[in-house]
Design an enzyme around this catalytic site. Structure first.
Site, PDB file in Angstrom:
ATOM      1  N   ASP A  21       0.933  -1.282  -0.032  1.00 19.21           N
ATOM      2  CA  ASP A  21       0.100   0.038  -0.016  1.00 19.21           C
ATOM      3  C   ASP A  21       0.742   1.279  -0.061  1.00 19.21           C
ATOM      4  O   ASP A  21       1.999   1.269   0.677  1.00 19.21           O
ATOM      5  CB  ASP A  21      -0.800  -0.152   1.434  1.00 19.21           C
ATOM      6  CG  ASP A  21      -2.181   1.070   1.351  1.00 19.21           C
ATOM      7  OD1 ASP A  21      -2.218   1.353   0.003  1.00 19.21           O
ATOM      8  OD2 ASP A  21      -2.925   1.125   2.063  1.00 19.21           O
ATOM      9  N   TRP A  26       2.881   7.980  -2.450  1.00 19.30           N
ATOM     10  CA  TRP A  26       4.127   8.142  -2.724  1.00 19.30           C
ATOM     11  C   TRP A  26       4.545   9.019  -3.864  1.00 19.30           C
ATOM     12  O   TRP A  26       5.316   9.783  -4.036  1.00 19.30           O
ATOM     13  CB  TRP A  26       4.924   6.710  -2.960  1.00 19.30           C
ATOM     14  CG  TRP A  26       6.269   6.735  -3.298  1.00 19.30           C
ATOM     15  CD1 TRP A  26       7.318   6.582  -2.529  1.00 19.30           C
ATOM     16  CD2 TRP A  26       6.952   6.697  -4.628  1.00 19.30           C
ATOM     17  NE1 TRP A  26       8.558   6.745  -3.231  1.00 19.30           N
ATOM     18  CE2 TRP A  26       8.461   6.614  -4.505  1.00 19.30           C
ATOM     19  CE3 TRP A  26       6.320   6.811  -5.937  1.00 19.30           C
ATOM     20  CZ2 TRP A  26       9.009   6.834  -5.471  1.00 19.30           C
ATOM     21  CZ3 TRP A  26       7.275   7.062  -6.911  1.00 19.30           C
ATOM     22  CH2 TRP A  26       8.577   7.049  -6.783  1.00 19.30           C
ATOM     23  N   GLU A  68     -12.263  -4.895  -5.057  1.00 17.99           N
ATOM     24  CA  GLU A  68     -12.694  -3.463  -4.949  1.00 17.99           C
ATOM     25  C   GLU A  68     -11.924  -2.556  -5.885  1.00 17.99           C
ATOM     26  O   GLU A  68     -12.468  -1.416  -6.087  1.00 17.99           O
ATOM     27  CB  GLU A  68     -12.577  -3.046  -3.536  1.00 17.99           C
ATOM     28  CG  GLU A  68     -13.450  -3.786  -2.300  1.00 17.99           C
ATOM     29  CD  GLU A  68     -13.268  -5.216  -2.118  1.00 17.99           C
ATOM     30  OE1 GLU A  68     -11.910  -5.588  -2.403  1.00 17.99           O
ATOM     31  OE2 GLU A  68     -14.082  -5.876  -1.739  1.00 17.99           O
ATOM     32  N   ASN A  69     -10.668  -2.950  -6.349  1.00 19.78           N
ATOM     33  CA  ASN A  69     -10.118  -2.283  -7.069  1.00 19.78           C
ATOM     34  C   ASN A  69     -10.492  -1.734  -8.594  1.00 19.78           C
ATOM     35  O   ASN A  69     -10.124  -0.759  -9.284  1.00 19.78           O
ATOM     36  CB  ASN A  69      -8.404  -2.671  -7.220  1.00 19.78           C
ATOM     37  CG  ASN A  69      -7.579  -2.408  -5.954  1.00 19.78           C
ATOM     38  OD1 ASN A  69      -6.432  -3.050  -5.847  1.00 19.78           O
ATOM     39  ND2 ASN A  69      -7.750  -1.496  -5.231  1.00 19.78           N
ATOM     40  N   ARG A  72     -12.011   1.600  -9.169  1.00 18.97           N
ATOM     41  CA  ARG A  72     -11.112   2.879  -9.257  1.00 18.97           C
ATOM     42  C   ARG A  72     -11.570   3.332 -10.682  1.00 18.97           C
ATOM     43  O   ARG A  72     -11.934   2.864 -11.315  1.00 18.97           O
ATOM     44  CB  ARG A  72      -9.704   2.435  -9.141  1.00 18.97           C
ATOM     45  CG  ARG A  72      -9.194   2.239  -7.613  1.00 18.97           C
ATOM     46  CD  ARG A  72      -7.842   2.062  -7.536  1.00 18.97           C
ATOM     47  NE  ARG A  72      -7.512   2.004  -6.015  1.00 18.97           N
ATOM     48  CZ  ARG A  72      -6.379   2.033  -5.526  1.00 18.97           C
ATOM     49  NH1 ARG A  72      -5.269   2.339  -6.177  1.00 18.97           N
ATOM     50  NH2 ARG A  72      -6.161   1.705  -4.295  1.00 18.97           N
TER      51      ARG A  72
HETATM   52  C1  FPP Z   1      -1.985   0.058  -3.349  1.00 16.10           C
HETATM   53  O1  FPP Z   1      -1.364   1.431  -3.193  1.00 16.10           O
HETATM   54  C2  FPP Z   1      -1.359  -0.631  -4.498  1.00 16.10           C
HETATM   55  C3  FPP Z   1      -1.963  -1.188  -5.597  1.00 16.10           C
HETATM   56  C4  FPP Z   1      -3.499  -1.055  -5.609  1.00 16.10           C
HETATM   57  C5  FPP Z   1      -1.376  -1.856  -6.625  1.00 16.10           C
HETATM   58  C6  FPP Z   1      -0.251  -2.638  -6.457  1.00 16.10           C
HETATM   59  C7  FPP Z   1       0.195  -3.047  -7.660  1.00 16.10           C
HETATM   60  C8  FPP Z   1       1.495  -3.092  -7.971  1.00 16.10           C
HETATM   61  C9  FPP Z   1       2.593  -2.663  -6.925  1.00 16.10           C
HETATM   62  C10 FPP Z   1       2.089  -3.627  -9.124  1.00 16.10           C
HETATM   63  C11 FPP Z   1       2.132  -5.180  -8.960  1.00 16.10           C
HETATM   64  C12 FPP Z   1       2.978  -5.539 -10.093  1.00 16.10           C
HETATM   65  C13 FPP Z   1       3.339  -6.937  -9.981  1.00 16.10           C
HETATM   66  C14 FPP Z   1       4.154  -7.394 -11.302  1.00 16.10           C
HETATM   67  C15 FPP Z   1       3.027  -7.986  -9.191  1.00 16.10           C
HETATM   68  P1  FPP Z   1      -2.440   2.602  -3.419  1.00 16.10           P
HETATM   69  O2  FPP Z   1      -2.620   2.918  -4.841  1.00 16.10           O
HETATM   70  O3  FPP Z   1      -3.924   2.106  -2.722  1.00 16.10           O
HETATM   71  O4  FPP Z   1      -1.802   3.878  -2.832  1.00 16.10           O
HETATM   72  P2  FPP Z   1      -2.575   4.965  -2.055  1.00 16.10           P
HETATM   73  O5  FPP Z   1      -3.238   4.255  -0.815  1.00 16.10           O
HETATM   74  O6  FPP Z   1      -1.466   5.599  -1.510  1.00 16.10           O
HETATM   75  O7  FPP Z   1      -3.373   5.827  -2.828  1.00 16.10           O
END
Ligand code: FPP
Length: 247
Positions: A21, A26, A68-69, A72
């Site tokens: 997360d 970031w 849930e994603n 988005r």
């Molecule tokens: C959460 O951060 C992250 C995700 C919903 C996606 C994670 C996916 C990756 C890192 C890519 C993975 C790739 C492979 C090859 C496994 P957020 O967007 O919810 O962050 P926030 O809470 O700061 O908005």
């Protein structure tokens, strides 16, 4: 000096699950679009998989895309799907080189057809690898998984394949998408959020939990080492007393 000097090699968690997360925050902190955060997150996935190879972790489960994603903005969902597919394609030679076996849990049928195909191809190609099992949770949510298991079991009951007395914890575990995977020993969530967010609710029953404020793109081998050391300082009692465990 050896990279894992502080870790007790005899008590490395067999299975680490991670809620990655903080990619969006970031990126925002740097004045960038959220997708840059996800791109940086892919680099962390690579580094942490390699660290697991080095530390001797056998299963690494990553919450890459939740049910849930899908809610988005379309632009972000499309970008994430493209990133996931491109990363898998690009990383496959390294997965082979590092003896990593790719597995997936979740409702893969909901992915765009091309994405599902790419994942299935990579899983097939890496299926004989015996090092780390990299389990990607894709279009996954625990409530979806448990509901699906209940549906499967109800079908077996209604067609007479099983009797009501056959319904027990083992049978339920066998009908989850994780049926071939041991339960996590350690769950890590990055970015300071203190939630489970519909991830592995059944499987985390006795897992140790570790939360860090570090955003996923900044999480690295050193942070993983800290999490493992914290895990090694815990006493896992599984409902028993400390005396029972130590005798
Ligand atoms: C959460 O951060 C992250 C995700 C919903 C996606 C994670 C996916 C990756 C890192 C890519 C993975 C790739 C492979 C090859 C496994 P957020 O967007 O919810 O962050 P926030 O809470 O700061 O908005």
């Amino acid at each position: 000096m050896s990279g894992n000097v502080n870790i007790d090699n005899n008590r490395v968690p067999r299975h680490i699950a991670i809620i990655m997360d903080g990619n969006g925050r970031w990126a925002k902190k740097k004045g960038l679009n959220r997708i840059f955060g996800h791109q940086a997150g892919v680099n962390t996935v690579r580094k942490i998989t390699e660290a697991c190879v080095e530390f001797g972790v056998k299963y690494l489960t990553l919450y890459a895309f939740s049910t849930e994603n899908w809610n988005r903005p379309k632009e972000e969902v499309d970008a994430l799907m493209t990133l996931l597919v491109d990363s898998i394609e690009k990383e496959t030679p390294d997965l082979m080189k590092n003896n990593v076996r790719l597995l997936a849990i979740g409702d893969l049928a909901r992915l765009p057809q091309k994405a599902e195909e790419k994942f299935r191809n990579c899983m097939k190609l890496t299926s004989a690898n015996t090092g780390v099992n990299l389990v990607l949770a894709l279009s996954y949510s625990s409530r979806w998984e448990i509901t699906d298991a209940v549906r499967q079991i109800a079908r077996l009951l209604s067609n007479g394949t099983i009797d009501i007395n056959d319904v027990n914890e083992d049978l339920i575990s066998q009908h989850l998408t994780t049926n071939h995977i041991p339960d996590p020993d350690l769950l890590i969530r990055t970015s300071g959020e203190l939630r489970i967010s519909n991830f592995l609710l059944w499987q985390l029953a006795y897992s140790e939990l570790y939360f860090t404020d570090v955003y996923w793109p900044d999480f690295d081998k050193e942070e993983l080492r800290k999490a493992i050391i914290s895990y090694q300082q815990r006493e896992r009692r599984y409902g028993k007393t400390s005396e029972q465990i130590n005798n």
